[in-house]
Design a protein around this motif. Structure first.
Motif, PDB file in Angstrom:
ATOM      1  N   GLU A 102     -76.492 -45.960  -0.961  1.00 34.99           N
ATOM      2  CA  GLU A 102     -76.628 -46.675  -2.230  1.00 34.99           C
ATOM      3  C   GLU A 102     -75.408 -46.455  -3.124  1.00 34.99           C
ATOM      4  O   GLU A 102     -74.937 -47.375  -3.796  1.00 34.99           O
ATOM      5  CB  GLU A 102     -77.901 -46.228  -2.949  1.00 34.99           C
ATOM      6  CG  GLU A 102     -79.185 -46.716  -2.296  1.00 34.99           C
ATOM      7  CD  GLU A 102     -79.304 -48.222  -2.310  1.00 34.99           C
ATOM      8  OE1 GLU A 102     -78.952 -48.836  -3.335  1.00 34.99           O
ATOM      9  OE2 GLU A 102     -79.756 -48.790  -1.298  1.00 34.99           O
ATOM     10  N   PHE A 116     -82.659 -43.004 -10.991  1.00 33.83           N
ATOM     11  CA  PHE A 116     -82.486 -43.992  -9.925  1.00 33.83           C
ATOM     12  C   PHE A 116     -82.287 -43.330  -8.569  1.00 33.83           C
ATOM     13  O   PHE A 116     -82.799 -43.792  -7.549  1.00 33.83           O
ATOM     14  CB  PHE A 116     -81.279 -44.878 -10.254  1.00 33.83           C
ATOM     15  CG  PHE A 116     -80.857 -45.816  -9.142  1.00 33.83           C
ATOM     16  CD1 PHE A 116     -81.506 -47.030  -8.961  1.00 33.83           C
ATOM     17  CD2 PHE A 116     -79.812 -45.484  -8.285  1.00 33.83           C
ATOM     18  CE1 PHE A 116     -81.119 -47.898  -7.947  1.00 33.83           C
ATOM     19  CE2 PHE A 116     -79.421 -46.349  -7.271  1.00 33.83           C
ATOM     20  CZ  PHE A 116     -80.069 -47.555  -7.100  1.00 33.83           C
ATOM     21  N   TRP A 117     -81.550 -42.218  -8.527  1.00 32.67           N
ATOM     22  CA  TRP A 117     -81.190 -41.576  -7.262  1.00 32.67           C
ATOM     23  C   TRP A 117     -82.340 -40.777  -6.662  1.00 32.67           C
ATOM     24  O   TRP A 117     -82.317 -40.456  -5.477  1.00 32.67           O
ATOM     25  CB  TRP A 117     -79.982 -40.660  -7.465  1.00 32.67           C
ATOM     26  CG  TRP A 117     -78.800 -41.377  -8.022  1.00 32.67           C
ATOM     27  CD1 TRP A 117     -78.298 -41.282  -9.288  1.00 32.67           C
ATOM     28  CD2 TRP A 117     -77.966 -42.328  -7.342  1.00 32.67           C
ATOM     29  NE1 TRP A 117     -77.211 -42.106  -9.445  1.00 32.67           N
ATOM     30  CE2 TRP A 117     -76.988 -42.761  -8.267  1.00 32.67           C
ATOM     31  CE3 TRP A 117     -77.958 -42.855  -6.054  1.00 32.67           C
ATOM     32  CZ2 TRP A 117     -76.010 -43.695  -7.934  1.00 32.67           C
ATOM     33  CZ3 TRP A 117     -76.977 -43.782  -5.725  1.00 32.67           C
ATOM     34  CH2 TRP A 117     -76.026 -44.198  -6.650  1.00 32.67           C
ATOM     35  N   GLN A 173     -85.241 -41.575  -5.798  1.00 33.74           N
ATOM     36  CA  GLN A 173     -86.080 -42.274  -4.822  1.00 33.74           C
ATOM     37  C   GLN A 173     -85.525 -42.208  -3.397  1.00 33.74           C
ATOM     38  O   GLN A 173     -86.202 -42.624  -2.455  1.00 33.74           O
ATOM     39  CB  GLN A 173     -86.233 -43.740  -5.241  1.00 33.74           C
ATOM     40  CG  GLN A 173     -84.918 -44.514  -5.260  1.00 33.74           C
ATOM     41  CD  GLN A 173     -85.060 -45.912  -5.800  1.00 33.74           C
ATOM     42  OE1 GLN A 173     -85.801 -46.743  -5.250  1.00 33.74           O
ATOM     43  NE2 GLN A 173     -84.361 -46.207  -6.897  1.00 33.74           N
ATOM     44  N   PRO A 230     -76.253 -47.181 -12.293  1.00 34.55           N
ATOM     45  CA  PRO A 230     -76.789 -45.821 -12.266  1.00 34.55           C
ATOM     46  C   PRO A 230     -75.669 -44.780 -12.252  1.00 34.55           C
ATOM     47  O   PRO A 230     -74.744 -44.853 -11.445  1.00 34.55           O
ATOM     48  CB  PRO A 230     -77.591 -45.789 -10.964  1.00 34.55           C
ATOM     49  CG  PRO A 230     -76.931 -46.801 -10.086  1.00 34.55           C
ATOM     50  CD  PRO A 230     -76.438 -47.880 -11.006  1.00 34.55           C
ATOM     51  N   HIS A 270     -78.892 -54.685  -9.583  1.00 29.02           N
ATOM     52  CA  HIS A 270     -78.783 -54.102  -8.251  1.00 29.02           C
ATOM     53  C   HIS A 270     -78.627 -55.178  -7.186  1.00 29.02           C
ATOM     54  O   HIS A 270     -77.855 -55.016  -6.237  1.00 29.02           O
ATOM     55  CB  HIS A 270     -80.005 -53.229  -7.941  1.00 29.02           C
ATOM     56  CG  HIS A 270     -79.922 -52.549  -6.610  1.00 29.02           C
ATOM     57  ND1 HIS A 270     -80.804 -52.809  -5.595  1.00 29.02           N
ATOM     58  CD2 HIS A 270     -79.036 -51.653  -6.110  1.00 29.02           C
ATOM     59  CE1 HIS A 270     -80.483 -52.090  -4.534  1.00 29.02           C
ATOM     60  NE2 HIS A 270     -79.418 -51.386  -4.820  1.00 29.02           N
ATOM     61  N   ASP A 308     -78.969 -39.799 -12.749  1.00 31.58           N
ATOM     62  CA  ASP A 308     -80.000 -40.724 -13.201  1.00 31.58           C
ATOM     63  C   ASP A 308     -81.221 -40.666 -12.284  1.00 31.58           C
ATOM     64  O   ASP A 308     -81.111 -40.352 -11.087  1.00 31.58           O
ATOM     65  CB  ASP A 308     -79.464 -42.164 -13.211  1.00 31.58           C
ATOM     66  CG  ASP A 308     -78.537 -42.423 -14.387  1.00 31.58           C
ATOM     67  OD1 ASP A 308     -78.375 -41.521 -15.228  1.00 31.58           O
ATOM     68  OD2 ASP A 308     -77.965 -43.527 -14.447  1.00 31.58           O
TER      69      ASP A 308
END
Length: 208
Positions: free
Chosen positions: A20, A8-9, A11, A2, A105, A6
């Motif tokens: 993370e 992804f971050w 959440q 990521p 991940h 993105d």
């Protein structure tokens, strides 16, 4: 992997996002390459925000192990309605592959933890956190085995000794896959545990 910005971050809240980002930087660049600046850049945040939460790199890494424990409890996905054998395999497969299973991940998660394990030998605060996290997993696994003994799924066996053995086998296989030019130790170990399961615990089939 990521990148900053993105989806992804999205959440995560700010603290979780920093944790993370630490996982990804630590997995990709190792302890020597980890800096608060790089963590901030990966999360798409300014360095001052990371310093607001953490005083130093060591503080960040110790907090990461706290985050890992909370993530383990949240992400392992044990269903109270599952049979003991299903619960046991949920634990073992999570330990083998991490959150996200065999996806990128999960691999980065365990590479990051592998980096910290070497440091824990000489860092009592890290070692204390690793010990706490390991104890949680042993106790959880032993409780599942004891539940299976009580309902007749598993044969009579010392739950704690069985838990220690199974987790040690998985941990060793995972570390072999991460540190050597192999990628099959975890699969082989899980397959062997399934094969021996009838002797160890009195069941013969690995849940699907």
């Amino acid at each position: 992997m990521p990148d900053p910005g993105d989806e992804f971050w999205d959440q995560f809240d700010t603290h979780e996002m920093i944790m993370e980002a630490t996982v990804w930087v630590l997995a990709e660049e190792g302890y020597q390459g980890l800096t608060l600046r790089k963590v901030a850049e990966r999360a798409g945040k300014n360095r001052g925000l990371v310093h607001y939460y953490f005083d130093s790199k060591d503080d960040l890494l110790r907090s990461l192990l706290d985050h890992v424990l909370e993530g383990t409890k949240r992400l392992m996905g044990i269903d109270d309605e599952d049979a003991p054998s299903e619960k046991l395999w949920t634990v073992l497969e999570f330990q083998a592959y991490g959150p996200g299973g065999v996806a990128e991940h999960g691999r980065h998660y365990h590479i990051a933890i592998h980096q910290l394990q070497a440091l824990a030998v000489h860092d009592p605060k890290l070692r204390k956190r690793f010990t706490r996290n390991h104890t949680y997993l042993v106790d959880l696994t032993a409780e599942i085995i004891a539940e299976g003994i009580e309902d007749g799924t598993f044969r009579s066996i010392d739950p704690e000794k069985a838990a220690v053995f199974l987790l040690a086998a998985i941990d060793g296989a995972r570390n072999q896959d991460l540190s050597l030019d192999t990628d099959s130790a975890r699969d082989t170990t899980l397959e062997t545990i399934a094969w021996f399961e009838s002797e160890l615990l009195g069941v013969s089939d690995r849940p699907n």
